[in-house]
Design an enzyme around this catalytic site. Structure first.
Site, PDB file in Angstrom:
ATOM      1  CG  HIS A 186      -1.856   1.091   1.350  1.00  0.00           C
ATOM      2  ND1 HIS A 186      -1.504   2.340   1.796  1.00  0.00           N
ATOM      3  CD2 HIS A 186      -3.170   1.162   1.048  1.00  0.00           C
ATOM      4  CE1 HIS A 186      -2.554   3.134   1.767  1.00  0.00           C
ATOM      5  NE2 HIS A 186      -3.581   2.430   1.312  1.00  0.00           N
ATOM      6  CB  VAL A 188       0.896   4.647   4.085  1.00  0.00           C
ATOM      7  CG1 VAL A 188      -0.114   5.679   3.637  1.00  0.00           C
ATOM      8  CG2 VAL A 188       0.205   3.380   4.579  1.00  0.00           C
ATOM      9  CE  LYS A 189       0.492  -0.468   5.694  1.00  0.00           C
ATOM     10  NZ  LYS A 189      -0.432  -1.540   5.372  1.00  0.00           N
ATOM     11  CB  ILE A 190       8.615  -0.458   3.893  1.00  0.00           C
ATOM     12  CG1 ILE A 190       8.252  -0.621   5.369  1.00  0.00           C
ATOM     13  CG2 ILE A 190      10.109  -0.231   3.713  1.00  0.00           C
ATOM     14  CD1 ILE A 190       8.663   0.526   6.254  1.00  0.00           C
TER      15      ILE A 190
END
Ligand SMILES: *Cc1c(COP(=O)(O)O)cnc(C)c1O
Length: 393
Positions: A186, A188-190
């Protein structure tokens, strides 16, 4: 003043080139970039097999199915997580229960798990699967959890959505101690593919089951077919179970390959900022995120989130006030997470306040501060200054 988000993606020229190339290739849906991404991801995480899916929620769903979740069985997870960790079990018709967290790491407490398992054994209701969640990118204590799995006979499915590239005991998170692990891409993830996910597993047979569940339960492999004989043409395929369309596109996989190449740099930027927060916030009435136990890279958080807890006391504003003041000042703070069992949907299933006190106590004072690779030190200084002001009653 600009708004500073709590998280945002980092897309550079190499990412754009990779996506442009994918768009001009012969493949848009699942093509050669998907296995390329899977192999690169598996290699980076030191695990034999990786299966790409359209998002981590879909990955948790089919991993639960493949590990035996279904009617009459129960899946346990952490209350301090995104709702997908528990919803995946409900999709399979399984029941859900929760294990309270360790207040320091904010991960599922392994001693609490041990106590709950002993009681469940007495009552004949042991779980089929336990889903630890590596909250904020800090690995759950997997070795003793694995030992409990071996003793009580449940499967371990890591929700590693926060933990791309994180380390536990010197090894990358991703199936060293688990039967399978699910990662999220997603935005917002790393690392991101827009929407996307990956399931890793050391088990070849499980990986094959996941590939089939990802694509309608259909096989095109002659050796796997149930009805094929000499007269069966090369067009033939067989649906042998009820699967889904949970595939990742080649466009997304091309972006994933490019992002994975940048993982170390993205990681280093997050780690630098997290350690800088540790120093800058040391004198404020806050409980800061736990450092991973063990020295240096042996236990390395991926720093998906920098979540603090407000320490209540005279002269300290309450969380709602601090949150509102920071949002007003253009600081995109957030709260991770309202405990899953306190969501209305889960209350209707019989959960409610008081059942998971450590998760509730944490959630009542929690605040996630902006942390992402594009956050500048000047922006971070502004977050710290505004937070210092907002905390004063
Ligand atoms: C983001 C997230 C998910 C879901 O990931 P998607 O890829 O958005 O489906 C699941 N669990 C946790 C802990 C997450 O943070």
């Amino acid at each position: 003043m600009d708004f500073i988000p709590y998280a945002t993606q980092s897309i550079d020229e190499t990412d754009l080139t990779a996506v442009r190339e994918a768009l001009s290739s012969d493949w848009l849906t699942q093509g050669p970039a998907v296995p390329r991404f899977e192999q690169a991801f598996a290699a980076r995480h030191g695990v034999a097999h990786a299966v790409a899916v359209c998002n981590a929620t879909a990955g948790l769903h089919i991993a639960c199915l493949a590990l035996g979740a279904g009617p009459g069985r129960t899946v346990w997870t952490s209350p301090n997580s995104f709702v997908a960790s528990a919803n995946a079990a409900l999709y399979c018709g399984a029941g859900v229960d929760f294990v309270d967290i360790d207040p320091v790491t904010r991960n599922l407490s392994v001693p609490a798990l041990a106590a709950k398992l002993a009681q469940a054994e007495r009552e004949g209701c042991l779980p089929a699967i336990v889903i630890p969640v590596h909250f904020a990118g800090l690995a759950c204590d997997m070795k003793p959890l694995r030992a409990l799995a071996d003793r009580y006979g449940f499967k371990v499915l890591e929700d590693a959505s926060h933990a791309v590239g994180a380390c536990y005991e010197g090894q990358p998170v991703g199936s060293r101690c688990a039967d399978a692990s699910v990662f999220s891409f997603h935005a917002v993830k790393i690392i991101t593919t827009g929407e996307g996910g990956m399931i890793t597993t050391p088990d070849a047979a499980l990986a094959r089951r996941l590939q089939l569940l990802r694509s309608h339960g259909i096989t095109r492999e002659r050796a796997e077919m149930q009805l094929a004989d000499e007269s069966t043409g090369a067009w033939a395929y067989e649906q042998q179970q009820l699967g889904f369309n949970y595939r990742l596109t080649d466009i997304q996989a091309a972006l994933g390959c490019s992002q994975l190449e940048r993982l170390d740099a993205l990681h280093a930027a997050r780690e630098h900022l997290a350690h800088r927060y540790d120093r800058l916030l040391a004198d404020l009435p806050l409980r800061l995120p736990a450092r991973a136990p063990g020295p240096g890279t042996l236990a390395r958080s991926s720093w998906h989130l920098y979540a603090v807890e407000i320490v209540r006391g005279p002269g300290v504003a309450d969380r709602a006030t601090v949150f509102a003041r920071l949002r007003e000042a253009g600081i995109g703070v957030n709260v991770h997470y309202t405990p899953i069992p306190l969501q209305p949907y889960y209350r209707a299933l019989g959960f409610g306040p008081g059942q998971f006190p450590a998760a509730e106590a944490y959630a009542a004072q929690a605040l996630s501060l902006p942390l992402h690779p594009r956050l500048s030190e000047a922006q971070q200084d502004r977050v710290v200054a505004e937070l210092g002001r907002a905390l004063r009653a």
